[in-house]
Scaffold this active site. Sequence first.
Site, short mmCIF file in Angstrom:
data_model
loop_
_atom_site.label_atom_id
_atom_site.label_comp_id
_atom_site.label_asym_id
_atom_site.label_seq_id
_atom_site.Cartn_x
_atom_site.Cartn_y
_atom_site.Cartn_z
N ARG A 1 0.85 -1.19 0.00
CA ARG A 1 0.00 0.00 0.00
C ARG A 1 0.88 1.24 0.00
O ARG A 1 2.10 1.15 0.18
CB ARG A 1 -0.96 -0.01 1.20
CG ARG A 1 -0.25 -0.28 2.54
CD ARG A 1 -0.84 0.46 3.68
NE ARG A 1 -0.70 1.89 3.54
CZ ARG A 1 0.44 2.54 3.78
NH1 ARG A 1 1.54 1.93 4.15
NH2 ARG A 1 0.48 3.86 3.64
N GLY A 2 0.23 2.41 -0.18
CA GLY A 2 0.99 3.65 -0.31
C GLY A 2 1.24 3.88 -1.79
O GLY A 2 1.67 2.95 -2.50
N ALA A 3 0.97 5.10 -2.25
CA ALA A 3 0.95 5.35 -3.70
C ALA A 3 2.23 4.90 -4.44
O ALA A 3 2.14 4.14 -5.41
CB ALA A 3 0.65 6.83 -3.95
N ARG B 1 -6.48 -0.39 -7.77
CA ARG B 1 -6.94 0.65 -6.82
C ARG B 1 -7.06 1.94 -7.62
O ARG B 1 -6.19 2.24 -8.44
CB ARG B 1 -5.96 0.80 -5.64
CG ARG B 1 -6.04 -0.40 -4.68
CD ARG B 1 -5.32 -0.12 -3.38
NE ARG B 1 -6.02 0.83 -2.54
CZ ARG B 1 -5.50 1.35 -1.42
NH1 ARG B 1 -4.27 1.03 -1.05
NH2 ARG B 1 -6.19 2.19 -0.69
N ASP C 1 -1.67 10.70 -2.86
CA ASP C 1 -2.00 9.60 -3.77
C ASP C 1 -2.22 10.09 -5.19
O ASP C 1 -2.05 9.34 -6.15
CB ASP C 1 -3.23 8.85 -3.27
CG ASP C 1 -2.86 8.06 -2.02
OD1 ASP C 1 -2.85 8.65 -0.93
OD2 ASP C 1 -2.52 6.87 -2.17
N ASN D 1 -5.27 12.49 -0.56
CA ASN D 1 -4.48 11.68 0.36
C ASN D 1 -5.44 10.99 1.31
O ASN D 1 -6.66 11.19 1.23
CB ASN D 1 -3.45 12.56 1.12
CG ASN D 1 -2.43 11.73 1.88
OD1 ASN D 1 -1.84 10.80 1.32
ND2 ASN D 1 -2.24 12.01 3.14
N LYS D 2 -4.91 10.20 2.21
CA LYS D 2 -5.73 9.41 3.11
C LYS D 2 -6.80 10.27 3.79
O LYS D 2 -6.54 11.40 4.19
CB LYS D 2 -4.81 8.77 4.17
CG LYS D 2 -5.47 7.84 5.13
CD LYS D 2 -6.30 6.77 4.48
CE LYS D 2 -5.61 5.93 3.46
NZ LYS D 2 -6.53 5.05 2.68
O1 MRU Z 1 -4.80 3.39 1.43
P1 MRU Z 1 -3.32 3.55 1.53
O2 MRU Z 1 -2.75 3.10 2.82
O3 MRU Z 1 -2.61 2.97 0.32
O4 MRU Z 1 -3.13 5.12 1.46
C1 MRU Z 1 -1.87 5.66 1.62
C2 MRU Z 1 -1.85 7.11 1.72
O5 MRU Z 1 -2.84 7.79 1.65
C3 MRU Z 1 -0.50 7.72 1.82
O6 MRU Z 1 -0.52 8.86 2.61
C4 MRU Z 1 -0.05 8.10 0.42
O7 MRU Z 1 -0.15 7.01 -0.44
C5 MRU Z 1 1.30 8.59 0.40
S1 MRU Z 1 2.42 7.22 0.38
C6 MRU Z 1 4.01 7.70 0.33
#
Ligand code: MRU
Length: 438
Positions: free
Chosen positions: A86-88, A123, A274, A284-285
Amino acid sequence: MNASGCGFPDAIRQCTDNALMGEASPEQGRKWRMKVNNQWIRGIWSDDGGKTVCFPDQTKLPFRLEICREGTSDALIRAIKSMQVRGAPLIGAAGAWAAAFLCREAETEEELQEGLKRIAEARPTAVNLQWAVRRVAAASEGLSGAARAARAQKAAEEICESDIESNRAIGGYFAAIIEEVYRKNGRPVRILTHCNAGWLATVDYGTALSGLYVAQEKGIPMEVWVDETRPRMQGLLTEWELREAGIPCTLIADNAGGYLMQQGEVDLVIVGADRIASNGDVANKVGTYLKALAAKDCGVPFYVAAPVSTVDFSMAEGVKSIPVEERSRSEVTDISGIGPDGDVIRVQVAGRETAVRNIAFDITPARLITGIVTEKGIFATGAGDRPFMAIIRSSPKNSYFQSVCRKFCLVKMRPLWFNNSRKISNSRGVSSMLPSEE
Ligand code: MRU
């Protein structure tokens, strides 16, 4: 999942074909920034000469560190959807490897195209996924068989390597800001972050946390407020990462940040992204927008850190346009933790009849953001600004970046690129660091 549960040290030892893995020399150690249990680790790495990739299973962290090993596109799609990765930027890297495996697997052009689409759609919000899939597809276009597989693998490896370089550069820029605050105040810099944008969310270093790791290398003292980040609790990952790295941090409930900012206990906010629209709106989250509103009210600088691959140049604005993922109700109604026997268990916190909406991201308008920290510099944002103009202008005409922009967004973007002033807008008094010529 092939090797779910393969022990961490064994998995590390098995990665023999990667010269950087295992007992790294100091030189290699500088490249692999993170260590856990005295072993170098990354968000993802290749093994078996590129036949498989390994990554920590993020659905088990921070309770257990288990390394997954996968070698098919389908398995990686499942890992992305279930958020084992996970994470962009990490989703982008995993998507690149999925596309590379697909180039090896697909027997017909139809199969290939259908598979690429499935990967890109695993995603919806993190644009890095589509970006990476396109990039691998473009690199191997026109080839077939072993040549296609080899070129696609090389492209996936390059994406991972450039992610590391970008994150390190992002870290350098944000560390300079942390240092400035430290020099001014003469006490540990208090930083608030939301979700997890550390090495776990990337190939290495992280985006938002990269600046903290670089500042730590420079000896700058910091204290970090870590939002829990309901419902998936990515804040626990951040707390684990920072603790492992020796950076003092405190976990707080998601709603506590506003009070801390109001009381003068936050010097800076830094979050990841993201997807960033051309005008600087940031997805973002979920919860990021509320932090940005509080920061604005309290006069706390609010920064976003992301590689340029997170910028969606085809999107003129973000609030109305960025697709926001909605996930399953069980992520809100149930929660994981350690049970009385020390096992990871899931408990139900809301009724099965409870109506639930699980919105995974939100959009922070550019006007609330002090600056966007990229590997190309820090871009000031504000209403009506076109923060990324200089990136496009500064890249050579025949560069990969320009060719992708031309192919995917030139038509839409032309008015924005050419009708604006050459100066990056600095409407909020933030000094932008202009990108260097490539
Ligand atoms: O749903 P996730 O955990 O994949 O979401 C992640 C985020 O929102 C992070 O803040 C974002 O991807 C930045 S990752 C370097």
